[in-house]
Design a protein around this motif. Structure first.
Motif, PDB file in Angstrom:
ATOM      1  N   SER A   7       0.756  -1.135  -0.138  1.00 55.25           N
ATOM      2  CA  SER A   7       0.039   0.004  -0.021  1.00 55.25           C
ATOM      3  C   SER A   7       0.993   1.154  -0.139  1.00 55.25           C
ATOM      4  O   SER A   7       2.050   1.150   0.401  1.00 55.25           O
ATOM      5  CB  SER A   7      -0.852   0.068   1.209  1.00 55.25           C
ATOM      6  N   GLY A   8       0.356   2.340  -0.159  1.00 57.41           N
ATOM      7  CA  GLY A   8       0.981   3.592  -0.269  1.00 57.41           C
ATOM      8  C   GLY A   8       1.163   4.212  -1.495  1.00 57.41           C
ATOM      9  O   GLY A   8       1.811   5.341  -1.553  1.00 57.41           O
ATOM     10  N   GLY A   9       1.217   3.536  -2.666  1.00 54.15           N
ATOM     11  CA  GLY A   9       1.503   4.109  -4.046  1.00 54.15           C
ATOM     12  C   GLY A   9       0.687   5.239  -4.230  1.00 54.15           C
ATOM     13  O   GLY A   9      -0.387   5.342  -3.787  1.00 54.15           O
ATOM     14  N   ALA A  10       1.070   6.282  -5.025  1.00 60.42           N
ATOM     15  CA  ALA A  10       0.410   7.464  -5.299  1.00 60.42           C
ATOM     16  C   ALA A  10       1.250   8.282  -6.629  1.00 60.42           C
ATOM     17  O   ALA A  10       2.287   7.851  -6.907  1.00 60.42           O
ATOM     18  CB  ALA A  10       0.196   8.489  -4.088  1.00 60.42           C
ATOM     19  N   SER A  11       0.473   9.165  -6.938  1.00 64.43           N
ATOM     20  CA  SER A  11       1.266  10.195  -7.963  1.00 64.43           C
ATOM     21  C   SER A  11       1.779  11.349  -7.000  1.00 64.43           C
ATOM     22  O   SER A  11       0.982  11.892  -6.323  1.00 64.43           O
ATOM     23  CB  SER A  11       0.114  10.678  -8.757  1.00 64.43           C
ATOM     24  N   VAL A  12       2.849  11.631  -7.486  1.00 71.45           N
ATOM     25  CA  VAL A  12       3.625  12.837  -6.859  1.00 71.45           C
ATOM     26  C   VAL A  12       4.316  13.686  -7.773  1.00 71.45           C
ATOM     27  O   VAL A  12       4.650  12.855  -8.857  1.00 71.45           O
ATOM     28  CB  VAL A  12       4.485  12.257  -5.810  1.00 71.45           C
ATOM     29  N   GLU A  13       4.745  14.788  -7.483  1.00 70.54           N
ATOM     30  CA  GLU A  13       5.717  15.419  -8.466  1.00 70.54           C
ATOM     31  C   GLU A  13       7.118  14.924  -8.091  1.00 70.54           C
ATOM     32  O   GLU A  13       7.577  14.640  -6.990  1.00 70.54           O
ATOM     33  CB  GLU A  13       5.423  16.934  -8.059  1.00 70.54           C
ATOM     34  N   GLN A 122      14.656 -15.530  -6.555  1.00 69.17           N
ATOM     35  CA  GLN A 122      14.814 -16.126  -5.320  1.00 69.17           C
ATOM     36  C   GLN A 122      13.608 -16.004  -4.463  1.00 69.17           C
ATOM     37  O   GLN A 122      13.482 -16.730  -3.447  1.00 69.17           O
ATOM     38  CB  GLN A 122      15.966 -15.626  -4.722  1.00 69.17           C
ATOM     39  N   TYR A 123      12.608 -15.051  -4.764  1.00 67.91           N
ATOM     40  CA  TYR A 123      11.551 -14.833  -4.024  1.00 67.91           C
ATOM     41  C   TYR A 123      10.263 -15.494  -4.282  1.00 67.91           C
ATOM     42  O   TYR A 123      10.049 -15.714  -5.476  1.00 67.91           O
ATOM     43  CB  TYR A 123      11.209 -13.127  -4.018  1.00 67.91           C
ATOM     44  N   ASN A 124       9.629 -16.238  -3.602  1.00 67.28           N
ATOM     45  CA  ASN A 124       8.589 -17.119  -3.796  1.00 67.28           C
ATOM     46  C   ASN A 124       7.241 -16.650  -3.274  1.00 67.28           C
ATOM     47  O   ASN A 124       6.252 -17.241  -3.546  1.00 67.28           O
ATOM     48  CB  ASN A 124       8.725 -18.389  -3.254  1.00 67.28           C
ATOM     49  N   TYR A 125       7.313 -15.614  -2.579  1.00 70.12           N
ATOM     50  CA  TYR A 125       5.927 -14.841  -2.125  1.00 70.12           C
ATOM     51  C   TYR A 125       5.695 -13.437  -2.791  1.00 70.12           C
ATOM     52  O   TYR A 125       6.792 -12.761  -2.381  1.00 70.12           O
ATOM     53  CB  TYR A 125       5.888 -14.657  -0.520  1.00 70.12           C
ATOM     54  N   TRP A 126       4.855 -13.066  -3.391  1.00 78.93           N
ATOM     55  CA  TRP A 126       4.555 -11.709  -4.097  1.00 78.93           C
ATOM     56  C   TRP A 126       3.392 -10.931  -3.739  1.00 78.93           C
ATOM     57  O   TRP A 126       2.334 -11.756  -3.504  1.00 78.93           O
ATOM     58  CB  TRP A 126       4.940 -11.719  -5.454  1.00 78.93           C
ATOM     59  N   GLY A 127       3.497  -9.951  -3.484  1.00 79.52           N
ATOM     60  CA  GLY A 127       2.097  -8.957  -3.534  1.00 79.52           C
ATOM     61  C   GLY A 127       1.775  -8.440  -4.832  1.00 79.52           C
ATOM     62  O   GLY A 127       2.201  -8.872  -5.775  1.00 79.52           O
ATOM     63  N   GLN A 128       0.597  -7.935  -4.969  1.00 83.94           N
ATOM     64  CA  GLN A 128       0.008  -7.572  -6.311  1.00 83.94           C
ATOM     65  C   GLN A 128       0.610  -6.081  -6.927  1.00 83.94           C
ATOM     66  O   GLN A 128       0.558  -5.909  -7.886  1.00 83.94           O
ATOM     67  CB  GLN A 128      -1.605  -7.177  -6.145  1.00 83.94           C
ATOM     68  N   GLY A 129       1.305  -5.449  -6.098  1.00 83.63           N
ATOM     69  CA  GLY A 129       1.868  -4.191  -6.498  1.00 83.63           C
ATOM     70  C   GLY A 129       0.999  -3.127  -6.140  1.00 83.63           C
ATOM     71  O   GLY A 129      -0.166  -2.996  -6.101  1.00 83.63           O
ATOM     72  N   THR A 130       1.795  -1.929  -6.047  1.00 81.39           N
ATOM     73  CA  THR A 130       1.136  -0.462  -6.036  1.00 81.39           C
ATOM     74  C   THR A 130       1.828   0.421  -6.942  1.00 81.39           C
ATOM     75  O   THR A 130       3.077   0.355  -6.897  1.00 81.39           O
ATOM     76  CB  THR A 130       1.396  -0.231  -4.465  1.00 81.39           C
ATOM     77  N   GLN A 131       1.103   1.178  -7.526  1.00 79.31           N
ATOM     78  CA  GLN A 131       1.655   2.197  -8.615  1.00 79.31           C
ATOM     79  C   GLN A 131       2.156   3.471  -7.859  1.00 79.31           C
ATOM     80  O   GLN A 131       1.588   4.022  -7.167  1.00 79.31           O
ATOM     81  CB  GLN A 131       0.363   2.519  -9.462  1.00 79.31           C
ATOM     82  N   VAL A 132       3.318   3.778  -8.431  1.00 82.93           N
ATOM     83  CA  VAL A 132       4.042   5.056  -8.008  1.00 82.93           C
ATOM     84  C   VAL A 132       4.261   5.649  -9.163  1.00 82.93           C
ATOM     85  O   VAL A 132       4.643   5.122 -10.208  1.00 82.93           O
ATOM     86  CB  VAL A 132       5.226   4.909  -7.099  1.00 82.93           C
ATOM     87  N   THR A 133       3.607   7.011  -9.468  1.00 81.04           N
ATOM     88  CA  THR A 133       3.976   7.760 -10.573  1.00 81.04           C
ATOM     89  C   THR A 133       4.342   9.044 -10.196  1.00 81.04           C
ATOM     90  O   THR A 133       3.874   9.901  -9.135  1.00 81.04           O
ATOM     91  CB  THR A 133       2.466   8.126 -11.430  1.00 81.04           C
ATOM     92  N   VAL A 134       5.468   9.447 -10.823  1.00 79.09           N
ATOM     93  CA  VAL A 134       6.166  10.721 -10.513  1.00 79.09           C
ATOM     94  C   VAL A 134       6.148  11.588 -11.649  1.00 79.09           C
ATOM     95  O   VAL A 134       6.881  11.202 -12.637  1.00 79.09           O
ATOM     96  CB  VAL A 134       7.793  10.618 -10.112  1.00 79.09           C
ATOM     97  N   SER A 135       5.830  12.702 -11.536  1.00 80.94           N
ATOM     98  CA  SER A 135       5.433  13.465 -12.700  1.00 80.94           C
ATOM     99  C   SER A 135       6.739  14.671 -12.699  1.00 80.94           C
ATOM    100  O   SER A 135       7.160  15.195 -11.388  1.00 80.94           O
ATOM    101  CB  SER A 135       4.147  14.259 -12.749  1.00 80.94           C
ATOM    102  N   ALA A 136       7.113  14.998 -14.006  1.00 80.22           N
ATOM    103  CA  ALA A 136       8.277  16.229 -13.973  1.00 80.22           C
ATOM    104  C   ALA A 136       7.847  17.487 -13.380  1.00 80.22           C
ATOM    105  O   ALA A 136       6.588  17.992 -13.678  1.00 80.22           O
ATOM    106  CB  ALA A 136       8.871  16.163 -15.328  1.00 80.22           C
TER     107      ALA A 136
END
Length: 136
Positions: A7-13, A122-136
């Protein structure tokens, strides 16, 4: 049943900061014996390792691209020995940090082995992912 949830992904500058969290639970063994890692995958690129840490402390590794900007940390859950949370504090974010960030884990009794682990295979447990977007 093992659950790994980011958790915690977001769009930031550019120049901004974010903290990602990964809650892991249901491990067969105590959380301290798991290597916990952050990986990321940008569109059209291969998944790459960002940072990882041993659940019991130590074994901390950072990719060169994030060294000095990202900080990984972890804490086991007091109420359940087989659960814990990992964090990734990200500062000075740049557009090239834009990606889906994944939390992953594998069991090992060695913090040194955790430190040396570089491959996602080497890793066998994975999450679904969270999107991080950084705008210029």
């Amino acid at each position: 049943q093992v659950q790994v949830v980011e958790s915690g992904g977001a769009s930031v500058e550019a120049g901004g900061s974010l903290t990602l969290s990964c809650q892991a639970s249901g491990f067969r063994y105590t959380y301290n014996y798991y290597c916990m890692g952050w990986f990321r995958q940008a569109p059209g690129k291969e998944r790459e390792g960002v940072a990882h840490i041993y659940g019991g402390g130590g074994g901390t590794y950072y990719a060169d691209s994030v060294k000095g900007r990202f900080t990984i940390s972890t804490i086991s859950q007091h109420s359940a020995a087989n659960a814990g949370t990992m964090y990734l504090q990200m500062t000075g974010l740049q557009p090239e940090d834009t990606a889906v960030y994944y939390c992953a884990a594998f069991y090992t009794r060695s913090s040194d082995y955790c430190f040396a682990a570089r491959s996602s295979s080497q890793y066998n447990y994975w999450g679904q992912g969270t999107q991080v977007t950084v705008s210029a």
